[in-house]
Structure formats: C-alpha cells, structure tokens
Design a protein around this motif. Structure first.
Motif, PDB file in Angstrom:
ATOM      1  N   VAL A  20      65.587  17.226  25.645  1.00 24.98           N
ATOM      2  CA  VAL A  20      64.438  16.058  25.246  1.00 24.98           C
ATOM      3  C   VAL A  20      65.081  14.752  25.707  1.00 24.98           C
ATOM      4  CG1 VAL A  20      65.538  15.899  22.877  1.00 24.98           C
ATOM      5  CG2 VAL A  20      63.045  15.141  23.494  1.00 24.98           C
ATOM      6  N   SER A  21      64.312  13.923  26.331  1.00 25.56           N
ATOM      7  CA  SER A  21      64.729  12.629  26.629  1.00 25.56           C
ATOM      8  C   SER A  21      64.910  11.527  25.320  1.00 25.56           C
ATOM      9  CB  SER A  21      63.895  11.729  27.587  1.00 25.56           C
ATOM     10  OG  SER A  21      62.336  11.641  27.178  1.00 25.56           O
ATOM     11  N   PHE A  22      65.666  10.533  25.564  1.00 29.61           N
ATOM     12  CA  PHE A  22      65.947   9.619  24.284  1.00 29.61           C
ATOM     13  C   PHE A  22      64.586   9.153  23.922  1.00 29.61           C
ATOM     14  CE2 PHE A  22      70.725   8.809  23.822  1.00 29.61           C
ATOM     15  CZ  PHE A  22      71.122   9.975  23.737  1.00 29.61           C
ATOM     16  N   ASP A  23      63.697   8.908  24.743  1.00 24.78           N
ATOM     17  CA  ASP A  23      62.495   8.174  24.313  1.00 24.78           C
ATOM     18  C   ASP A  23      61.356   9.143  24.039  1.00 24.78           C
ATOM     19  OD1 ASP A  23      61.711   9.411  26.685  1.00 24.78           O
ATOM     20  OD2 ASP A  23      61.249   7.622  28.008  1.00 24.78           O
ATOM     21  N   LYS A  24      61.737  10.426  23.995  1.00 27.99           N
ATOM     22  CA  LYS A  24      61.146  11.565  23.407  1.00 27.99           C
ATOM     23  C   LYS A  24      59.644  11.830  24.166  1.00 27.99           C
ATOM     24  CE  LYS A  24      62.645  10.954  18.505  1.00 27.99           C
ATOM     25  NZ  LYS A  24      62.301  10.675  17.366  1.00 27.99           N
ATOM     26  N   LYS A  25      59.562  11.415  25.466  1.00 27.64           N
ATOM     27  CA  LYS A  25      58.282  11.426  26.165  1.00 27.64           C
ATOM     28  C   LYS A  25      58.681  12.714  27.105  1.00 27.64           C
ATOM     29  CE  LYS A  25      57.188   6.637  26.446  1.00 27.64           C
ATOM     30  NZ  LYS A  25      56.993   5.532  27.510  1.00 27.64           N
ATOM     31  N   VAL A  26      59.845  13.333  27.238  1.00 26.22           N
ATOM     32  CA  VAL A  26      60.145  14.378  28.132  1.00 26.22           C
ATOM     33  C   VAL A  26      60.948  15.590  27.257  1.00 26.22           C
ATOM     34  CG1 VAL A  26      61.248  15.464  30.272  1.00 26.22           C
ATOM     35  CG2 VAL A  26      60.412  13.055  30.410  1.00 26.22           C
ATOM     36  N   ARG A  27      60.259  16.733  27.447  1.00 27.10           N
ATOM     37  CA  ARG A  27      60.906  17.741  26.513  1.00 27.10           C
ATOM     38  C   ARG A  27      60.577  19.035  27.323  1.00 27.10           C
ATOM     39  NH1 ARG A  27      62.549  18.716  21.165  1.00 27.10           N
ATOM     40  NH2 ARG A  27      61.427  16.791  20.598  1.00 27.10           N
ATOM     41  N   GLY A  28      61.986  19.804  27.805  1.00 28.60           N
ATOM     42  CA  GLY A  28      61.647  21.183  28.482  1.00 28.60           C
ATOM     43  C   GLY A  28      62.799  21.578  29.032  1.00 28.60           C
ATOM     44  N   TYR A  29      62.741  22.479  30.131  1.00 27.90           N
ATOM     45  CA  TYR A  29      63.981  23.371  30.500  1.00 27.90           C
ATOM     46  C   TYR A  29      64.258  23.115  31.910  1.00 27.90           C
ATOM     47  CZ  TYR A  29      62.889  26.560  26.701  1.00 27.90           C
ATOM     48  OH  TYR A  29      62.386  26.885  25.283  1.00 27.90           O
ATOM     49  N   VAL A  30      65.672  22.484  31.941  1.00 21.01           N
ATOM     50  CA  VAL A  30      66.277  22.507  33.226  1.00 21.01           C
ATOM     51  C   VAL A  30      67.537  23.214  33.438  1.00 21.01           C
ATOM     52  CG1 VAL A  30      67.693  20.490  32.110  1.00 21.01           C
ATOM     53  CG2 VAL A  30      67.342  20.575  34.679  1.00 21.01           C
ATOM     54  N   TYR A  31      67.745  23.591  34.685  1.00 27.83           N
ATOM     55  CA  TYR A  31      68.791  24.372  35.199  1.00 27.83           C
ATOM     56  C   TYR A  31      70.175  23.628  34.694  1.00 27.83           C
ATOM     57  CZ  TYR A  31      72.238  26.952  38.347  1.00 27.83           C
ATOM     58  OH  TYR A  31      73.244  27.601  38.715  1.00 27.83           O
ATOM     59  N   VAL A  32      71.243  24.505  34.352  1.00 28.31           N
ATOM     60  CA  VAL A  32      72.082  23.800  33.464  1.00 28.31           C
ATOM     61  C   VAL A  32      72.956  22.364  34.615  1.00 28.31           C
ATOM     62  CG1 VAL A  32      72.798  25.789  31.988  1.00 28.31           C
ATOM     63  CG2 VAL A  32      73.673  25.536  34.375  1.00 28.31           C
ATOM     64  N   LYS A  33      72.858  22.704  35.760  1.00 26.03           N
ATOM     65  CA  LYS A  33      73.366  21.729  36.910  1.00 26.03           C
ATOM     66  C   LYS A  33      72.495  20.552  36.865  1.00 26.03           C
ATOM     67  CE  LYS A  33      76.442  24.964  39.172  1.00 26.03           C
ATOM     68  NZ  LYS A  33      77.024  25.401  40.446  1.00 26.03           N
ATOM     69  N   GLY A  34      71.238  20.625  36.334  1.00 26.14           N
ATOM     70  CA  GLY A  34      70.352  19.512  36.274  1.00 26.14           C
ATOM     71  C   GLY A  34      70.839  18.353  35.559  1.00 26.14           C
ATOM     72  N   VAL A  35      71.641  18.485  34.443  1.00 27.57           N
ATOM     73  CA  VAL A  35      71.968  17.331  33.854  1.00 27.57           C
ATOM     74  C   VAL A  35      73.558  17.577  33.556  1.00 27.57           C
ATOM     75  CG1 VAL A  35      70.052  17.118  32.498  1.00 27.57           C
ATOM     76  CG2 VAL A  35      71.494  18.575  31.552  1.00 27.57           C
ATOM     77  N   GLN A  36      74.196  16.350  33.273  1.00 32.37           N
ATOM     78  CA  GLN A  36      75.628  16.568  32.824  1.00 32.37           C
ATOM     79  C   GLN A  36      75.944  15.729  31.598  1.00 32.37           C
ATOM     80  OE1 GLN A  36      77.492  14.949  36.382  1.00 32.37           O
ATOM     81  NE2 GLN A  36      77.011  12.931  35.989  1.00 32.37           N
ATOM     82  N   LYS A  37      77.083  16.309  30.985  1.00 32.49           N
ATOM     83  CA  LYS A  37      77.558  15.243  29.695  1.00 32.49           C
ATOM     84  C   LYS A  37      78.260  14.079  30.171  1.00 32.49           C
ATOM     85  CE  LYS A  37      80.902  17.219  27.605  1.00 32.49           C
ATOM     86  NZ  LYS A  37      81.782  17.707  26.702  1.00 32.49           N
ATOM     87  N   ILE A  38      77.770  12.939  29.511  1.00 29.73           N
ATOM     88  CA  ILE A  38      78.458  11.761  29.423  1.00 29.73           C
ATOM     89  C   ILE A  38      79.603  11.471  28.368  1.00 29.73           C
ATOM     90  CG2 ILE A  38      78.309   9.271  29.303  1.00 29.73           C
ATOM     91  CD1 ILE A  38      75.394   9.630  30.152  1.00 29.73           C
ATOM     92  N   ASP A  39      80.816  11.582  28.798  1.00 29.67           N
ATOM     93  CA  ASP A  39      81.932  11.607  27.893  1.00 29.67           C
ATOM     94  C   ASP A  39      81.960  10.347  26.928  1.00 29.67           C
ATOM     95  OD1 ASP A  39      82.912  14.198  28.883  1.00 29.67           O
ATOM     96  OD2 ASP A  39      83.948  12.930  30.356  1.00 29.67           O
ATOM     97  N   ASN A  40      81.967   9.338  27.326  1.00 35.94           N
ATOM     98  CA  ASN A  40      81.756   8.134  26.479  1.00 35.94           C
ATOM     99  C   ASN A  40      80.539   7.261  26.640  1.00 35.94           C
ATOM    100  OD1 ASN A  40      84.726   8.178  25.770  1.00 35.94           O
ATOM    101  ND2 ASN A  40      84.876   7.950  27.856  1.00 35.94           N
ATOM    102  N   PRO A  41      79.423   7.507  26.025  1.00 33.15           N
ATOM    103  CA  PRO A  41      78.209   6.681  26.110  1.00 33.15           C
ATOM    104  C   PRO A  41      78.408   5.312  25.636  1.00 33.15           C
ATOM    105  CG  PRO A  41      78.224   8.363  24.324  1.00 33.15           C
ATOM    106  CD  PRO A  41      79.155   8.461  25.000  1.00 33.15           C
ATOM    107  N   THR A  42      79.364   5.126  24.743  1.00 34.21           N
ATOM    108  CA  THR A  42      79.507   3.751  24.274  1.00 34.21           C
ATOM    109  C   THR A  42      81.153   3.252  24.751  1.00 34.21           C
ATOM    110  OG1 THR A  42      80.405   4.320  22.095  1.00 34.21           O
ATOM    111  CG2 THR A  42      77.979   3.732  22.443  1.00 34.21           C
ATOM    112  N   THR A  43      81.376   1.907  24.928  1.00 33.22           N
ATOM    113  CA  THR A  43      82.824   1.329  24.957  1.00 33.22           C
ATOM    114  C   THR A  43      82.693   0.401  24.277  1.00 33.22           C
ATOM    115  OG1 THR A  43      81.909  -0.119  26.919  1.00 33.22           O
ATOM    116  CG2 THR A  43      82.924   2.066  27.637  1.00 33.22           C
ATOM    117  N   GLN A  44      84.158   0.080  23.829  1.00 31.18           N
ATOM    118  CA  GLN A  44      84.424  -1.121  22.920  1.00 31.18           C
ATOM    119  C   GLN A  44      83.979  -2.344  23.584  1.00 31.18           C
ATOM    120  OE1 GLN A  44      85.238  -0.009  19.809  1.00 31.18           O
ATOM    121  NE2 GLN A  44      85.028  -2.029  19.104  1.00 31.18           N
ATOM    122  N   ALA A  45      83.600  -3.230  22.749  1.00 29.84           N
ATOM    123  CA  ALA A  45      83.094  -4.689  23.372  1.00 29.84           C
ATOM    124  C   ALA A  45      83.666  -5.691  22.571  1.00 29.84           C
ATOM    125  CB  ALA A  45      81.693  -4.839  23.274  1.00 29.84           C
ATOM    126  N   ALA A  46      83.864  -6.949  22.911  1.00 24.32           N
ATOM    127  CA  ALA A  46      84.316  -8.121  22.402  1.00 24.32           C
ATOM    128  C   ALA A  46      83.398  -8.677  21.403  1.00 24.32           C
ATOM    129  CB  ALA A  46      84.859  -8.989  23.247  1.00 24.32           C
TER     130      ALA A  46
END
Length: 493
Positions: free
Chosen positions: A130-156
């Motif tokens: 499901v997309s973060f804006d909740k407009k898309v929900r469905g099935y995708v082949y496992v290679k169609g998406v990839q995990k983001i290891d660090n969605p946030t980084t430290q800022a000043a």
C-alpha cells in the motif's frame, strides 16, 4: 472372293466377341479376387475419443506477514495488480511505466509499506503493498519494490532552538518515516499554543528531503511532537502579534455611543475606539479622545464635535478632562448640511529633468475650460466638510488617459501649449499631504475639509493637480511658467 470376305468378317467379329467376353470374364474374376482379398485383410476399427486435460486454476496464499515499520520504494521493473499474476479476474492497478515514475519520485507519498508476502500455486512470490498516500493498494512481484534501509537521516537543529510553532499539524512521527506517519496527527483538543515558546530537541531529514523538528512546549511538556522545519520560527508570528495587539486594543478601548442631537434618545451608531497616547495610569487626555472620535465620524454624514459634546457618566467634558480606558462615553452628533466644492489648483512642474524641481500654479486665463454637466461636477467636486473625498472616482472619470482633464490646452489662438496630467507626482505626500501619507498611500478617509485645508507655497491651495507642459511648436518640455500664477477655474457647467 465374296464368300471368303464374309467368312473373314465373321471370324473377325467372332474373335472380337470372344475377346470381349474374355475381357469381361477376366474383369469379373479380378473383381472377385479383389473382393476376396479385401475381406480377408479388413479388420474392424474402433475410434478412440481423446479428452484434453484442463489446467488447474492459479491460486495464492499468504506465506508471511511482514514488518509494517519497514519502508519500500518502487524499482520500476514491475506493475501492481489487484491480484497476483495468473489469478482469475486479475486487473492492472499501476502500470510498469507509472511504477518507473514512482521509482524516480522524491515524494514520500510514492513510498510503500509491504505487509504480506504471498505465493501462487506456481511458486511465484508477490508482495501485497500500500502506498504512503493510501491511493494504491495491490500485489507486485517481489522484485518490483525494494526496502529502504534508512528512510530518515539525522539533521542539524536550528542555531536557536527556542521559537514558535506556526501550525496545528504536530505528528507523532516525521511524515515519511513509516507508513501512516502523515495521518498520525496529535490531537490537542483545540488547545491554542500559537503564543507558546517551544524547544527543538531533535531533527531528521526524511526521504524526499523534508526536515522535521521534534519540539516540546515550554509551558506544557505534554504538547510535543514532530513539525516541519518550515513550521518553526524564532520570531513570534504576525498572526500572534496581531491577535495580542487586538486583545490589548480591546482592553485599552473606550466605548462610544453616538446620539443624534435631533433626538437625544436615538442612538445612530456605537464604536470602540483606541485614542492615541494612552498614559501609564491607564487614562487618555480629552484632546486625544476628541481627535479619535472626529476621525471616526469622517464619512458618516455627521459633523465633527468638540469636547463639550461628550458626556462621561452624565457629565459633560472639557478640554482638560481625563478619561479612563474602558470608559463608556456618549457623544451628541449633528447631521451635515453644508455641501461645498473642493478647492483645487493646476500646477506646472518646473525643471522636470533636474534636482531643482518645483511647482508653480497656472493662472486662470491660460487654459481652455473643460465642459461638463452640473450633475457631474456636483458628484465629483462637492460634498460636506466631513464627507470622504473620493479621489479615485475623480481620477477615473476626469484625470485618466482620454478623460476631460487628462490633457488641457492653452487658450491662446494657436493653442501653443499642451498640459498633461502627471499622476506619479500628484499622488505623493509632498504634493498632497492630506490625501497621501508619508508612504504615498491614499488616505481612504480624507475629507473635503482635509483637502480644503491644504495650503502650500506659490498660491497652491486645496487639491494639487500637477501637470507637465509641452510647447507644441518646439515639441519640448516647458520648464518655466507660461504666464503668471493664480487659482484655476476650469469648468463650463
């Protein structure tokens, strides 16, 4: 010979007949033999019906529930469907091309949360996303998406960590940190903390580049959360300043009840006013109160008043009276009935291209009159002293390009001079200080009395209309007055 011929013919026929019979006999025998051969070789055939085996329908089942705190993004390699591939009634949800666009997007709305892994009966693995804006929900082949290891980084954090929050959108988590963070707004039950100071405790940058601050209200530590860095400021917001000023203004106001002198029991209007120069002891001088009341009467159809027209708790005031803030006053007002024409002067700009610019009024006998109806003249140039003078109306109907007073001509036989209205010079505090403020902004409630009270050097009184003058024979600007000076009357009515 005849006998022999007959005999020969007979024999020939006989031979032919025999041959035919023999042929027939041979053919009959051949057919019998063939038939006999066929019977002995033919066997009974049985037709076997072959039934094609039907393929089993593709099915799927959940093989794993996934960690919903993880963040995925599109690789652009595969589309999203309503069901895994091969499953009956499957429909396209997001095309491969659109998934390619999401792969290049920097918006957190185009990130995904994968919450199930499924496997089809053919052994193919898919994610349910499901997309973060909740407009898309469905099935995708496992290679169609990839995990983001660090969605946030430290800022000043900001150099000054104390300031104000300019939004009510305070989140439990930074938007883009994980699925659902953008809808996870804290509910502070309508608490107005816009005037409270906050401290920034932490700062992160989310996928896409937005920076969020973790803030805590210095007055109430329970009011805390994440806000966009753009919604934090070290300066008190104008909205808060205005709100505080309004509250202070209301606390310092005097409350005026306006009563017509024709019927002292009849209230014509009420207003709350804030006179100038509030004293440290919370009082106003009578002259400041009178000035504030007279300013409020401009354009109302009532004449200005003096201190003797004001009562405070039944007592008439004088110029030495002192009025407390918050006091309720009664003012006796008189309807206006003294319409008169606004004074005006047509002025010529001298030395327009030098630093020594000056003005000179143009005498009455230099210009051709402008024809207009009495009705037009009365509506534009006449009013009561305390009526608001409508400069914009006069400008649009008389002074704008193509209107009667935009260009004037000299009344000599050759009409040698053309006078052109200069709005930029006219619409200044220097030229008309009762009509334009020091920022050259129109004073909206300037009255006929205000305009008529203007008096400047060189015989310039009332509304000052400035013109540049061209010599039609030379085509050059006329830098010095054409002839004398004086107050101008332009109109044939």
């Amino acid at each position: 010979m005849q006998v022999n011929l007959k005999k020969s013919l007979y024999l020939g026929l006989a031979a032919l007949t025999f041959a035919s019979v023999a042929g027939a006999t041979t053919a009959s025998a051949t057919n019998v033999n063939a038939a006999s051969h066929h019977v002995t070789k033919t066997t009974k055939k049985h037709t076997k019906k072959v039934t094609k085996k039907r393929a089993k329908p593709v099915t799927f089942k959940v093989t794993k529930s996934l960690d919903q705190s993880l963040v995925y993004k599109s690789t652009g390699k595969n589309a999203i469907f309503t069901k895994p591939g091969g499953v009956k009634n499957n429909k396209l949800k997001v095309s491969k091309s659109d998934m390619g666009s999401k792969a290049n997007s920097t918006s957190s709305n185009d990130l995904f949360m994968a919450y199930q892994e499924v496997r089809t009966s053919k052994g193919v693995h898919y994610y349910k996303v499901v997309s973060f804006d909740k407009k898309v929900r469905g099935y995708v082949y496992v290679k169609g998406v990839q995990k983001i290891d660090n969605p946030t980084t430290q800022a000043a954090k900001p150099s000054n960590t104390t300031g104000y929050v300019t939004t009510n959108n305070v989140y439990n988590l930074p938007v883009g940190y994980k699925f659902g963070a953008n809808s996870n707004i804290k509910n502070f039950n309508g608490i107005n903390f816009s005037a409270d100071k906050f401290t920034v405790n932490d700062a992160v940058t989310v996928y896409g580049g937005d920076t969020y601050y973790k803030v805590t209200d210095q007055n109430n530590s329970l009011i805390s959360g994440w806000v966009k860095s753009a919604d934090f400021t070290n300066n008190m917001p104008n909205s808060v300043i205005n709100s505080q000023n309004a509250a202070q203004s209301a606390a310092n106001a005097i409350h005026v009840n306006y009563v017509s002198n024709a019927n002292l029991g009849s209230t014509v209007m009420t207003k709350s006013l804030n006179p100038a120069n509030l004293q440290n002891n919370g009082t106003y001088n009578a002259k400041d109160v009178v000035s504030s009341i007279n300013n409020s009467l401009k354009g109302t159809g009532y004449n200005s008043i003096n201190s003797s027209s004001i009562t405070d708790r039944g007592n008439y005031l004088n110029d030495n009276s002192v009025i407390n803030k918050g006091e309720n006053l009664t003012v006796i007002v008189t309807p206006q009935n003294n319409r008169q024409a606004v004074k005006y002067t047509v002025s010529q700009l001298q030395n327009p291209n030098s630093f020594n610019q000056s003005l000179a009024s143009i005498s009455n006998n230099q210009l051709n009159p402008v024809n207009m109806s009495q009705r037009t003249y009365d509506s534009l140039f006449k009013g009561n002293d305390n009526d608001t003078f409508n400069y914009n109306n006069l400008k649009s109907q008389m002074l704008s390009y193509g209107q009667p007073m935009y260009q004037l001509t000299s009344n000599d036989a050759s009409h040698r001079y053309t006078y052109t209205f200069d709005a930029n010079l006219t619409e200044t505090n220097a030229a008309n200080p009762k009509l334009f403020n020091v920022n050259n902004q129109l004073i909206s409630n300037a009255t006929f009395a205000d305009i008529n009270s203007q008096s400047m050097n060189n015989g310039i009184d009332g509304l000052n209309l400035i013109y540049t003058v061209k010599d039609n024979q030379t085509g050059q600007q006329q830098n010095t007055p054409v002839n004398g000076s004086g107050i101008v009357t332009l109109f044939n009515k």
